[in-house]
Design an enzyme around this catalytic site. Structure first.
Site, short mmCIF file in Angstrom:
data_model
loop_
_atom_site.label_atom_id
_atom_site.label_comp_id
_atom_site.label_asym_id
_atom_site.label_seq_id
_atom_site.Cartn_x
_atom_site.Cartn_y
_atom_site.Cartn_z
N HIS A 19 30.56 34.85 43.47
CA HIS A 19 29.63 34.30 42.39
C HIS A 19 27.88 34.66 43.20
O HIS A 19 28.02 34.68 44.39
CB HIS A 19 29.62 32.94 42.35
CG HIS A 19 30.80 32.53 41.01
ND1 HIS A 19 31.33 31.29 40.98
CD2 HIS A 19 31.20 33.49 40.20
CE1 HIS A 19 32.23 31.36 39.94
NE2 HIS A 19 32.32 32.58 39.56
N LYS A 23 27.24 35.48 47.12
CA LYS A 23 27.53 36.98 47.42
C LYS A 23 26.77 37.06 49.10
O LYS A 23 27.51 37.72 49.90
CB LYS A 23 26.82 37.78 46.77
CG LYS A 23 27.39 38.07 45.34
CD LYS A 23 26.83 38.88 44.48
CE LYS A 23 27.11 39.15 43.14
NZ LYS A 23 28.52 38.83 42.88
N THR A 47 29.42 44.28 41.43
CA THR A 47 28.24 44.07 41.98
C THR A 47 28.62 43.57 43.64
O THR A 47 28.05 44.18 44.47
CB THR A 47 27.25 43.06 41.70
OG1 THR A 47 26.74 43.35 40.21
CG2 THR A 47 25.85 42.92 42.38
N GLY A 66 31.91 40.98 37.16
CA GLY A 66 32.59 39.94 36.73
C GLY A 66 32.38 39.60 35.25
O GLY A 66 33.25 39.59 34.59
N ASP A 71 36.37 40.48 36.38
CA ASP A 71 37.33 39.10 36.76
C ASP A 71 38.54 39.26 35.97
O ASP A 71 39.78 39.29 36.62
CB ASP A 71 36.74 37.85 36.29
CG ASP A 71 35.47 37.45 37.19
OD1 ASP A 71 35.43 37.83 38.29
OD2 ASP A 71 34.82 36.70 36.25
N ASP A 91 31.30 29.48 43.37
CA ASP A 91 30.12 28.47 43.37
C ASP A 91 30.62 27.26 42.23
O ASP A 91 30.24 27.45 41.14
CB ASP A 91 28.98 29.16 42.91
CG ASP A 91 27.66 28.28 43.00
OD1 ASP A 91 27.94 27.05 43.33
OD2 ASP A 91 26.60 28.70 42.68
N HIS A 98 30.82 33.18 32.34
CA HIS A 98 32.30 33.69 32.01
C HIS A 98 33.22 32.71 32.98
O HIS A 98 34.28 33.21 33.33
CB HIS A 98 32.28 35.09 32.67
CG HIS A 98 32.11 35.29 33.96
ND1 HIS A 98 30.68 35.21 34.61
CD2 HIS A 98 32.65 35.67 34.94
CE1 HIS A 98 30.51 35.12 35.97
NE2 HIS A 98 31.91 35.53 36.36
N ASP A 101 37.06 33.24 32.14
CA ASP A 101 37.63 34.45 32.86
C ASP A 101 38.03 33.97 34.40
O ASP A 101 38.93 34.33 34.87
CB ASP A 101 36.57 35.47 33.18
CG ASP A 101 36.39 35.97 31.77
OD1 ASP A 101 37.22 35.87 30.74
OD2 ASP A 101 34.97 36.50 31.54
N ARG A 107 44.07 30.88 37.59
CA ARG A 107 45.56 30.49 37.10
C ARG A 107 46.21 31.59 37.57
O ARG A 107 47.59 31.40 37.82
CB ARG A 107 45.31 30.51 35.58
CG ARG A 107 46.77 29.85 35.08
CD ARG A 107 46.39 29.77 33.62
NE ARG A 107 46.74 31.09 33.09
CZ ARG A 107 47.81 31.62 32.72
NH1 ARG A 107 48.99 31.21 33.30
NH2 ARG A 107 48.01 32.88 32.25
#
Length: 153
Positions: A19, A23, A47, A66, A71, A91, A98, A101, A107
């Site tokens: 996140h 980063k 990114t 993402g 993601d 984070d 998102h 996602d 999961r």
């Protein structure tokens, strides 16, 4: 669901995700662990992957960003058995648009029983494990058997 074995080779296929607020921490971690990461196949969300490549020189296959589907691309690779380890500096204090996602990605990593680090301490444990650079087996859902049973109805 029945389980089967999947062999993870010595050379791991590692997905790197971070996140925005994490980063810098992932970049620092990747720099410190350059020698351990270099022999493996790396992919990342857009990114993050480009930053890792730029700052470390590690070869990284960068997906989409993402929020734009990266993601989900990583999740698809996990479900196809093309990712062996997920390093996701997440984070938990800042919601992202998102979030569904992100939840789906975590999961899928759990369903397919791959090692997941959501913070630096866990990433350090994974990369320092003797299994990180060794061939090892994990149990995964036996999807072909599941599908065959569903189609026999």
């Amino acid at each position: 669901m029945e389980q089967t074995l999947r062999t993870l080779g010595q050379q791991k296929r590692i997905a790197l995700v971070a996140h925005d607020h994490c980063k810098a921490a992932l970049l620092e971690w990747a720099e410190l662990n350059y020698a351990l990461l270099q022999p493996h196949l790396l992919c990342a969300t857009g990114t993050t992957g480009n930053l890792i490549n730029r700052h470390t020189g590690l070869e990284v296959n960068a997906m989409l960003s993402g929020p734009l589907g990266g993601d989900q691309q990583v999740g698809a690779l996990i479900s196809e058995g093309k990712i062996d380890v997920l390093i996701f500096f997440w984070d938990p204090l800042n919601a992202v648009p998102h979030d569904p996602d992100v939840k789906a990605l975590l999961r899928l990593a759990t369903v397919w029983n791959i090692p997941v680090a959501t913070n630096r301490a866990t990433a350090d444990f994974i990369i320092q494990s003797p299994l990180f650079s060794a061939q090892t087996e994990i149990t995964i859902p036996d999807y072909p058997r599941y599908l065959a049973a569903r189609l026999d109805r």
